[in-house]
Design an enzyme around this catalytic site. Structure first.
Site, PDB file in Angstrom:
ATOM      1  N   LYS A 143      -1.718 -18.536  -0.400  1.00 15.28           N
ATOM      2  CA  LYS A 143      -1.435 -17.113  -0.151  1.00 15.28           C
ATOM      3  C   LYS A 143      -0.411 -16.940   0.975  1.00 15.28           C
ATOM      4  O   LYS A 143       0.551 -16.196   0.840  1.00 15.28           O
ATOM      5  CB  LYS A 143      -2.719 -16.349   0.225  1.00 15.28           C
TER       6      LYS A 143
ATOM      7  N   ARG B  75     -11.617  -9.302   1.832  1.00 17.90           N
ATOM      8  CA  ARG B  75     -12.337 -10.553   1.622  1.00 17.90           C
ATOM      9  C   ARG B  75     -13.772 -10.312   1.164  1.00 17.90           C
ATOM     10  O   ARG B  75     -14.492 -11.264   0.907  1.00 17.90           O
ATOM     11  CB  ARG B  75     -12.366 -11.326   2.933  1.00 17.90           C
TER      12      ARG B  75
ATOM     13  N   ARG C  52      -2.608 -29.569   5.842  1.00 14.47           N
ATOM     14  CA  ARG C  52      -1.765 -28.442   6.260  1.00 14.47           C
ATOM     15  C   ARG C  52      -1.342 -28.548   7.715  1.00 14.47           C
ATOM     16  O   ARG C  52      -2.126 -28.886   8.592  1.00 14.47           O
ATOM     17  CB  ARG C  52      -2.526 -27.134   6.043  1.00 14.47           C
TER      18      ARG C  52
ATOM     19  N   ARG D   1      -4.625 -26.532  12.110  1.00 14.10           N
ATOM     20  CA  ARG D   1      -5.554 -25.452  12.457  1.00 14.10           C
ATOM     21  C   ARG D   1      -6.951 -26.003  12.696  1.00 14.10           C
ATOM     22  O   ARG D   1      -7.390 -26.898  11.983  1.00 14.10           O
ATOM     23  CB  ARG D   1      -5.600 -24.426  11.315  1.00 14.10           C
TER      24      ARG D   1
ATOM     25  N   ARG E  16     -15.781 -22.636   4.441  1.00 13.78           N
ATOM     26  CA  ARG E  16     -14.890 -21.544   4.026  1.00 13.78           C
ATOM     27  C   ARG E  16     -14.916 -21.366   2.511  1.00 13.78           C
ATOM     28  O   ARG E  16     -14.852 -20.244   2.003  1.00 13.78           O
ATOM     29  CB  ARG E  16     -13.471 -21.807   4.517  1.00 13.78           C
TER      30      ARG E  16
HETATM   31  P1  ADP Z   1      -7.744 -19.072   4.725  1.00 13.23           P
HETATM   32  O1  ADP Z   1      -7.517 -18.027   3.680  1.00 13.23           O
HETATM   33  O2  ADP Z   1      -6.942 -20.296   4.484  1.00 13.23           O
HETATM   34  O3  ADP Z   1      -9.194 -19.353   5.006  1.00 13.23           O
HETATM   35  P2  ADP Z   1      -6.906 -17.209   6.829  1.00 13.23           P
HETATM   36  O4  ADP Z   1      -5.837 -17.531   7.787  1.00 13.23           O
HETATM   37  O5  ADP Z   1      -6.687 -16.125   5.846  1.00 13.23           O
HETATM   38  O6  ADP Z   1      -7.180 -18.598   6.107  1.00 13.23           O
HETATM   39  O7  ADP Z   1      -8.270 -16.878   7.610  1.00 13.23           O
HETATM   40  C1  ADP Z   1      -8.783 -17.710   8.623  1.00 13.23           C
HETATM   41  C2  ADP Z   1     -10.086 -17.156   9.168  1.00 13.23           C
HETATM   42  O8  ADP Z   1      -9.864 -15.845   9.734  1.00 13.23           O
HETATM   43  C3  ADP Z   1     -11.191 -16.938   8.135  1.00 13.23           C
HETATM   44  O9  ADP Z   1     -11.946 -18.106   7.898  1.00 13.23           O
HETATM   45  C4  ADP Z   1     -12.011 -15.817   8.816  1.00 13.23           C
HETATM   46  O10 ADP Z   1     -12.838 -16.333   9.835  1.00 13.23           O
HETATM   47  C5  ADP Z   1     -10.957 -14.958   9.479  1.00 13.23           C
HETATM   48  N1  ADP Z   1     -10.504 -13.839   8.605  1.00 13.23           N
HETATM   49  C6  ADP Z   1      -9.264 -13.656   8.085  1.00 13.23           C
HETATM   50  N2  ADP Z   1      -9.206 -12.536   7.345  1.00 13.23           N
HETATM   51  C7  ADP Z   1     -10.446 -11.989   7.379  1.00 13.23           C
HETATM   52  C8  ADP Z   1     -11.046 -10.827   6.814  1.00 13.23           C
HETATM   53  N3  ADP Z   1     -10.357  -9.993   6.035  1.00 13.23           N
HETATM   54  N4  ADP Z   1     -12.357 -10.582   7.079  1.00 13.23           N
HETATM   55  C9  ADP Z   1     -13.071 -11.397   7.860  1.00 13.23           C
HETATM   56  N5  ADP Z   1     -12.582 -12.506   8.428  1.00 13.23           N
HETATM   57  C10 ADP Z   1     -11.281 -12.817   8.198  1.00 13.23           C
END
Ligand code: ADP
Ligand code: ZN
Length: 221
Positions: free
Chosen positions: A13, A88, A127, A160, A171
């Site tokens: 994404k 999410r 990554r 990360r 996750r």
């Molecule tokens: P990925 O999709 O690869 O897990 P992201 O960078 O989108 O990575 O998200 C990393 C972390 O940030 C998630 O595991 C969560 O803890 C938090 N996060 C991101 N977006 C949201 C959201 N919309 N609601 C709740 N937590 C979020």
């Protein structure tokens, strides 16, 4: 045009949204990037979010929702945006609909990047992210020209803290439980388009751009 990219962690994404944003000249809004920025700047939001992120859990809705609604209200997002990492869960999908309704807008296109679990784990565990500009690389799939250095800006690359195998599994579990219903939600509304995203990043991008252009043309007629 308001576009959402959905898919498991590691679906690509972030990588796709960043390139697509340049291609169609709309801002890329990533809740993950916004949260990580808050963490690195030590804001009160960052301090509250940090532990959840390190565990691979979702940050509580009340923290994320306000951050998101503020971001989409900024002037640069009024013509549209590419949203990555939000919504999410179903509650967030409802919040987004409501916030857009207040602005007289709606979600136009949801692209679901369907990715197999084996691919996701391989992508996440290799990554590398630029500390300075946020660009994504991969140790074997997309290595930087110079080791641990960003091709775009020369910044240092890092892994990360939530890209460790144990956290990746958590996750993926959260994704299955919380995020999968969001796919059904948009499917029922008729805004969802599914793309197989196991292939090379630039090939997936071509497919996304095709979908976006097709949709953009149909919005005009
Ligand atoms: P990925 O999709 O690869 O897990 P992201 O960078 O989108 O990575 O998200 C990393 C972390 O940030 C998630 O595991 C969560 O803890 C938090 N996060 C991101 N977006 C949201 C959201 N919309 N609601 C709740 N937590 C979020
Ligand atoms: Zn960089």
């Amino acid at each position: 045009m308001r576009i959402i990219l959905l898919g498991p962690p590691g679906a690509g994404k972030g990588t796709q949204a960043k390139t697509l944003a340049q291609e169609i000249k709309l801002p890329h809004i990533s809740t993950g990037d916004l949260l990580r920025k808050n963490v690195s700047q030590g804001t009160s939001l960052g301090k509250q979010a940090q532990d959840f992120m390190n565990k691979g859990a979702l940050v509580p809705d009340e923290l994320v929702n306000q951050m998101l609604t503020e971001r989409i209200s900024l002037p640069d997002a009024q013509e549209g945006f590419i949203l990555d990492g939000y919504p999410r869960n179903l509650a967030q999908a409802g919040i987004l609909d409501e916030a857009l309704k207040k602005l007289g807008k709606q979600v136009d296109l949801v692209v679901y990047l369907d990715t197999s679990e084996a691919v996701v784990i391989q992508r996440l565990s290799g990554r590398l992210v630029c500390k300075n500009c946020g660009a994504n690389f991969h140790a074997t799939n997309m290595p930087p020209k110079k080791a641990m250095t960003c091709d775009n800006c020369g910044g240092a690359l890092y892994q990360r803290s939530d890209d460790k195998e144990e956290t990746i599994r958590k996750r993926l579990e959260v994704y299955r439980d919380e995020c999968a219903p969001v796919i059904k939600y948009y499917q029922a509304k008729g805004t969802l388009q599914r793309l197989v995203a196991d292939g090379e990043a630039n090939k997936v991008l071509v497919d996304i751009v095709k979908l976006v252009r097709k949709h953009h043309d149909s919005l005009k007629v």
